[in-house]
Each structure stands twice: as structure tokens, then as C-alpha cells.
Design an enzyme around this catalytic site. Structure first.
Site, mmCIF file in Angstrom:
data_model
loop_
_atom_site.group_PDB
_atom_site.id
_atom_site.type_symbol
_atom_site.label_atom_id
_atom_site.label_comp_id
_atom_site.label_asym_id
_atom_site.label_seq_id
_atom_site.Cartn_x
_atom_site.Cartn_y
_atom_site.Cartn_z
ATOM 1 N N ASP A 17 122.694 86.176 18.909
ATOM 2 C CA ASP A 17 123.651 86.579 17.881
ATOM 3 C C ASP A 17 124.925 86.993 18.605
ATOM 4 O OD1 ASP A 17 124.673 87.343 15.347
ATOM 5 O OD2 ASP A 17 124.219 89.432 15.786
ATOM 6 N N SER A 18 125.997 87.146 17.825
ATOM 7 C CA SER A 18 127.245 87.625 18.412
ATOM 8 C C SER A 18 127.116 89.076 18.877
ATOM 9 C CB SER A 18 128.360 87.501 17.378
ATOM 10 O OG SER A 18 127.971 88.145 16.183
ATOM 11 N N CYS A 80 122.795 84.249 14.305
ATOM 12 C CA CYS A 80 124.143 84.506 13.786
ATOM 13 C C CYS A 80 124.500 83.437 12.745
ATOM 14 C CB CYS A 80 125.122 84.445 14.956
ATOM 15 S SG CYS A 80 126.833 84.687 14.499
ATOM 16 N N GLU A 159 128.481 98.565 11.339
ATOM 17 C CA GLU A 159 128.546 98.961 12.756
ATOM 18 C C GLU A 159 128.763 100.473 12.878
ATOM 19 O OE1 GLU A 159 128.909 97.264 15.890
ATOM 20 O OE2 GLU A 159 128.347 95.294 15.104
ATOM 21 N N CYS A 191 125.188 86.876 6.379
ATOM 22 C CA CYS A 191 125.703 87.530 7.583
ATOM 23 C C CYS A 191 124.634 88.505 8.075
ATOM 24 C CB CYS A 191 126.994 88.280 7.258
ATOM 25 S SG CYS A 191 127.631 89.227 8.649
ATOM 26 N N HIS A 193 124.804 91.273 9.397
ATOM 27 C CA HIS A 193 125.056 92.705 9.222
ATOM 28 C C HIS A 193 124.858 93.217 7.799
ATOM 29 C CE1 HIS A 193 126.759 92.503 13.175
ATOM 30 N NE2 HIS A 193 127.119 93.776 13.157
#
Ligand code: DGL
Length: 273
Positions: A17-18, A80, A159, A191, A193
Site C-alpha cells: 500500500d502507499s 492500495c 491519519e 480507499c 483509509h
């Protein structure tokens, strides 16, 4: 050590993933495949991918894949969404191990959850601009109606762990405004997140909208593919989880548990791609 000629293959599965978000996919995979070991690579030096150009995302994706292949992985999971949307085609011509992205499983899960066939998708700007989700949904079911929306502010909220902050409710409400009267019955969280924001998204869109996050869908699909395309480890093999990051590990170690549902994060190493 390549895979041997027996029915078993001791090599780990590579997943990337990023940054930290793909740990939601790792968590689901590690539970679904308890005999398999994983190397997770978070490209923390270059996150976010979701605001970068398609060419850059494709280039990063190939670099990360090359690194994981050099670690002798037997399959690659692209956790990702942005890398899956932009990099999968190039990866498939570039690599000789099975590759699993998140978009197809997420679309299949959404189509089986949806009754009205009106499905919404949210994700990063780059994922949404690629059209990968609508394209895949139409291929799977030409009768589907798809509404897409980029929600670029959601990644930093997660985050920062602002999951219950009043500002988060306001931002989610404002971002999802175009969807409020759309009568969607299913929403794909496109996504890595977004899953921690499920409660706020439900408050804003109503609990009747089904939320699909691809982590579980990928894990289930991977279990089936493992039987078909990859040899499993020998029964009784203990599971090892190793983590690689491209920037210093401290921030990753701090944020990671939020995405991992209690799985411990040990063995974190910084690497240069
Ligand atoms: N991992 C990205 C995705 O799923 C989100 C974070 C980023 O923009 O890199 O699209």
C-alpha cells in the site's frame, strides 16, 4: 529459493500500500489464511498516492512490486485502491506471479449487496478520475447505475485519528452532499483509509445504505485463488508477518494498530526501493 516441486510453497505473499491503510487488507488476509506468511510494504516516504498523476502512481507501483519480487514472494496483493486503479495493467505484464488488486473484489461484493443496482463509490481523486470502479462495475453488470465521488479530505482525518471529532462529521457531510439525495443502496469505500469512518458515513447517509469495504472481499477471493493459482504452505507452518516501510518506522508503528484490529506490529524495517 523458488517454489519447490511439491504441493507446498513456503514463500510469503507480498502485499503493498502507499502507507498504513492497506493494513486493513493484511488483517483480513492474515485471519483468512492463517498458514500463510506475509511481507507488507508501506511506501510511507511517498504517501499519498491518491493526489499523484497516473504516470507517477504506475511508476511507484512497479518499483514497489519489483522490490517485493526481489524478496521472493509467491503472489502480490495490491491493497492500495489508487495503485490497483492505475498500476494493475502494467503490473500484470511486468510480473510473473499471481496479482490480486482490490477493485474487482470490492465491485463483486457491492453487486451482491445491492438490491436497487444503484451503487456509489468514493475514493481518492486519482482513483475516481481513473474511472476504474465504474468500468469494472459495468463490465460485471451492464445494468448497474454508478455514482462516483472523490473525498480527498478523508485520508488525513483518519491519519490524524479524528474519527469522532465534530469537524469530521461536518467534513464528511459536506463531502458526501452530492450523494445525500441520490438514493444509493450501496456505497463502496474505494480507499484503504475509509473503513474507520464507517460510523460517521452511516450517520450522514443513513444506516440503510450498505457500506462495502474491500478488505474482507479481497481476503475471501484470495483464499479461493490460493487454491487455484498458488501452492499453500505446509500444514502447521507458523504465520510470520514482516513489515517494510520506505520512511522512518516510528510513525508507522504508532498509527498501524488503528488499521489492524489488534494484530501486533513487530518486525518493522526501513528499506530503500
Ligand atoms: N492507499 C490509498 C488508496 O487506497 C489511500 C492513501 C493515498 O492516497 O495514498 O487509494
Amino acid at each position: 529459493m523458488k517454489g519447490d516441486k511439491s504441493d507446498f510453497d513456503p514463500r510469503p505473499i507480498g502485499i503493498f500500500d502507499s502507507g498504513v491503510g492497506g493494513l486493513t487488507v493484511l488483517g483480513a488476509l492474515a485471519r483468512q489464511l492463517p498458514g500463510e506468511s506475509f511481507i507488507y510494504l508501506g511506501d510511507t516516504a511517498r504517501v499519498p498516492y491518491g493526489s499523484k498523476s497516473p504516470r507517477t502512481v504506475e511508476r511507484y507501483t512497479l518499483q514497489v512490486a519489483d522490490f517485493l519480487l526481489s524478496q521472493n514472494v509467491k503472489a502480490l496483493v495490491v491493497a492500495c485502491n489508487t495503485a490497483s486503479a492505475l498500476g494493475l495493467a502494467a503490473l500484470r505484464t511486468h510480473c510473473d506471479v499471481p496479482i490480486q488488486g482490490v477493485i474487482q473484489p470490492g465491485c463483486r461484493a457491492a453487486l451482491s449487496a445491492s438490491k436497487s443496482r444503484h451503487i456509489g463509490v468514493i475514493g481518492t481523486r486519482t482513483t475516481m478520475a481513473s474511472g476504474a470502479y465504474p468500468h469494472t462495475l459495468y463490465l460485471l453488470n451492464p445494468k448497474v447505475q454508478v455514482s462516483s465521488l472523490a473525498c480527498p479530505l478523508f485520508v488525513p482525518l483518519v491519519e490524524e485519528n479524528w474519527l469522532t471529532h465534530p469537524a469530521t462529521h461536518l467534513i464528511v457531510e459536506e463531502s458526501l452532499k452530492p450523494f445525500i439525495h441520490k438514493k444509493l443502496d450501496t456505497l463502496i469505500l474505494g480507499c484503504t483509509h475509509y473503513p474507520p469512518l464507517k460510523p460517521v458515513i452511516k450517520e450522514v447517509l443513513g444506516s440503510e445504505v450498505r457500506l462495502v469495504d474491500s478488505a474482507q472481499a479481497v481476503a475471501e477471493e484470495m483464499e479461493l485463488r490460493l487454491r487455484d493459482l498458488i501452492k499453500p504452505t505446509r500444514p502447521g507452518t507458523p504465520q510470520l508477518l514482516n513489515y517494510l516501510v520506505t520512511d522512518v518506522a516510528e510513525r508507522f508503528i504508532e498509527v498501524a494498530p488503528r488499521f489492524l484490529d489488534g494484530l501486533p506490529v513487530k518486525n518493522v524495517e526501513m528499506v530503500d526501493l
